[in-house]
Design a protein around this motif. Structure first.
Motif, PDB file in Angstrom:
ATOM      1  N   ALA A  65     -19.389  11.822 -30.868  1.00  8.77           N
ATOM      2  CA  ALA A  65     -19.416  10.788 -31.903  1.00  8.77           C
ATOM      3  C   ALA A  65     -18.342   9.752 -31.603  1.00  8.77           C
ATOM      4  CB  ALA A  65     -19.170  11.393 -33.285  1.00  8.77           C
ATOM      5  N   PRO A  66     -18.715   8.479 -31.386  1.00  6.92           N
ATOM      6  CA  PRO A  66     -17.704   7.435 -31.234  1.00  6.92           C
ATOM      7  C   PRO A  66     -16.895   7.316 -32.527  1.00  6.92           C
ATOM      8  CG  PRO A  66     -19.891   6.637 -30.616  1.00  6.92           C
ATOM      9  CD  PRO A  66     -20.078   7.946 -31.317  1.00  6.92           C
ATOM     10  N   ALA A  67     -15.630   6.969 -32.393  1.00 10.20           N
ATOM     11  CA  ALA A  67     -14.775   6.829 -33.580  1.00 10.20           C
ATOM     12  C   ALA A  67     -13.795   5.695 -33.359  1.00 10.20           C
ATOM     13  CB  ALA A  67     -14.034   8.139 -33.862  1.00 10.20           C
ATOM     14  N   GLY A  68     -13.336   5.109 -34.453  1.00  9.44           N
ATOM     15  CA  GLY A  68     -12.349   4.043 -34.330  1.00  9.44           C
ATOM     16  C   GLY A  68     -12.021   3.436 -35.680  1.00  9.44           C
ATOM     17  N   GLY A  69     -11.221   2.420 -35.622  1.00  8.58           N
ATOM     18  CA  GLY A  69     -10.813   1.681 -36.807  1.00  8.58           C
ATOM     19  C   GLY A  69     -10.306   0.322 -36.365  1.00  8.58           C
ATOM     20  N   GLY A  70      -9.637  -0.389 -37.259  1.00  7.53           N
ATOM     21  CA  GLY A  70      -9.144  -1.712 -36.899  1.00  7.53           C
ATOM     22  C   GLY A  70     -10.245  -2.751 -36.964  1.00  7.53           C
ATOM     23  N   ALA A  71      -9.864  -3.993 -36.914  1.00  6.18           N
ATOM     24  CA  ALA A  71     -10.806  -5.083 -37.145  1.00  6.18           C
ATOM     25  C   ALA A  71     -11.868  -5.219 -36.061  1.00  6.18           C
ATOM     26  CB  ALA A  71     -10.040  -6.400 -37.287  1.00  6.18           C
ATOM     27  N   ASP A  72     -11.569  -4.772 -34.835  1.00  2.00           N
ATOM     28  CA  ASP A  72     -12.477  -5.014 -33.715  1.00  2.00           C
ATOM     29  C   ASP A  72     -13.415  -3.855 -33.404  1.00  2.00           C
ATOM     30  OD1 ASP A  72     -11.365  -7.535 -33.349  1.00  2.00           O
ATOM     31  OD2 ASP A  72      -9.802  -6.770 -32.019  1.00  2.00           O
ATOM     32  N   PHE A  73     -13.384  -2.787 -34.171  1.00  4.30           N
ATOM     33  CA  PHE A  73     -14.242  -1.624 -33.912  1.00  4.30           C
ATOM     34  C   PHE A  73     -15.711  -2.015 -34.064  1.00  4.30           C
ATOM     35  CE2 PHE A  73     -15.789   2.675 -35.701  1.00  4.30           C
ATOM     36  CZ  PHE A  73     -16.113   3.145 -34.448  1.00  4.30           C
ATOM     37  N   ASP A  74     -16.535  -1.635 -33.080  1.00  5.25           N
ATOM     38  CA  ASP A  74     -17.963  -1.953 -33.115  1.00  5.25           C
ATOM     39  C   ASP A  74     -18.719  -1.165 -34.176  1.00  5.25           C
ATOM     40  OD1 ASP A  74     -17.677  -3.716 -31.027  1.00  5.25           O
ATOM     41  OD2 ASP A  74     -18.282  -2.281 -29.483  1.00  5.25           O
ATOM     42  N   GLY A  75     -18.079  -0.152 -34.721  1.00 10.41           N
ATOM     43  CA  GLY A  75     -18.758   0.747 -35.636  1.00 10.41           C
ATOM     44  C   GLY A  75     -19.241   0.113 -36.924  1.00 10.41           C
ATOM     45  N   PHE A  81     -12.858   6.069 -38.725  1.00  6.88           N
ATOM     46  CA  PHE A  81     -13.992   6.919 -39.052  1.00  6.88           C
ATOM     47  C   PHE A  81     -14.836   7.160 -37.818  1.00  6.88           C
ATOM     48  CE2 PHE A  81     -15.585   2.622 -39.566  1.00  6.88           C
ATOM     49  CZ  PHE A  81     -16.903   2.668 -39.143  1.00  6.88           C
ATOM     50  N   ALA A  82     -15.645   8.214 -37.900  1.00  9.04           N
ATOM     51  CA  ALA A  82     -16.559   8.565 -36.807  1.00  9.04           C
ATOM     52  C   ALA A  82     -17.961   8.098 -37.139  1.00  9.04           C
ATOM     53  CB  ALA A  82     -16.548  10.067 -36.570  1.00  9.04           C
TER      54      ALA A  82
END
Length: 279
Positions: free
Chosen positions: A208-218, A264-265
């Protein structure tokens, strides 16, 4: 209003241009995990591979990178528009070993000499995935590879701190899957699907891709998935278009997560692979 001109009752994500764009975004996020699954499963130079529900061709292209120029990849999908797009993409990438066919896998005449059969996010949409895998084994050589990757929606999103907006959207889609009669835990259910089809217990993996911040593709990916699911969410009475407010969803989710300095994931993909008996 949501554009339902490409709505297909047999595929809950729809057949719209927006859905094709979502598949491309999905490819950017998940293709590395699919490559690893197919490599671990044993795809290698010179193999002949059948890709079920090939869509825009991304899994076929991954398989082509593993089987090389001496191999062959055949993708099958029921949507002629997306097959034409995949064919054009293969041509532009110079992948002469990749071809695509339009048709219903239950009715098509296919060769019976494939070294591997693969698919991503296809079994979840079938009423009897075990029966389909069992049928596909007739097209596989003894000892051939079966490798599928599918969605496991789970009980709720993984987010720290919890995201109310993400939880709400997750709930809409989970309820839509259940009302549509789909198994939202198909990913981990692959173990039972393989066993019921007569295969040996599969090796499995989870991604599962995960990330945060303004530039996250999620944020945009979650919004695109919600948009593709929206016709069924509304039709099945899960929520209204006003409840979902899809046009502002990505930016609202971005603002919520960034403000909380959270992460988040994205939805989990589970991979499973096994081999057909040699005798």
């Amino acid at each position: 209003m949501q554009d339902t001109s490409g709505y297909d009752p047999n595929y809950v994500m729809g057949r719209s241009t927006a859905e094709t764009d979502r598949l491309k975004r999905q490819s950017q996020l998940y293709d590395a995990s699919t490559w690893q699954l197919l490599k671990d499963a044993g795809l290698s130079d010179g193999m002949k591979v059948l890709d079920i529900g090939s869509g825009a061709g991304n899994v076929s292209f991954i398989a082509a990178s593993l089987v090389g120029g001496r191999g062959r990849v055949v993708g099958v999908d029921s949507n002629p528009v997306i097959v034409a797009e995949a064919t054009s993409a293969a041509r532009s990438l110079g992948l002469s070993q990749v071809s695509f066919r339009v048709g219903d896998i239950n009715a098509m005449e296919l060769e019976r000499d494939f070294d591997a059969i693969v698919g991503r996010l296809v079994l979840i949409y079938l009423p009897d995935p075990s029966a389909m895998v069992r049928q596909l084994l007739d097209h596989l050589k003894p000892g051939g590879i079966v490798a599928f990757q599918d969605l496991d929606w789970g009980d709720g999103p993984i987010a720290v701190p919890p995201s109310p907006l993400l939880s709400q959207a997750w709930g809409y889609v989970k309820e839509m899957f259940q009302r549509a009669g789909l198994n939202n835990r198909m990913g981990l259910s692959l173990h039972g699907v393989f066993a019921s089809a007569g295969l040996r217990e599969p090796r499995m993996s989870l991604f599962a891709p995960a990330g945060g911040g303004a530039d996250f593709d999620g944020y945009d990916y979650m919004a695109s998935g919600l948009r593709s699911n929206l016709p069924h969410i509304v039709k099945l009475g899960v929520a209204t278009e006003e409840d979902v407010a899809i046009d502002s969803f990505a930016e609202r989710l971005r603002a919520e997560v960034v403000a909380s300095k959270g992460a988040f994931a994205l939805p989990t993909f589970v991979g499973a692979w096994s081999r057909k008996a040699s005798v």
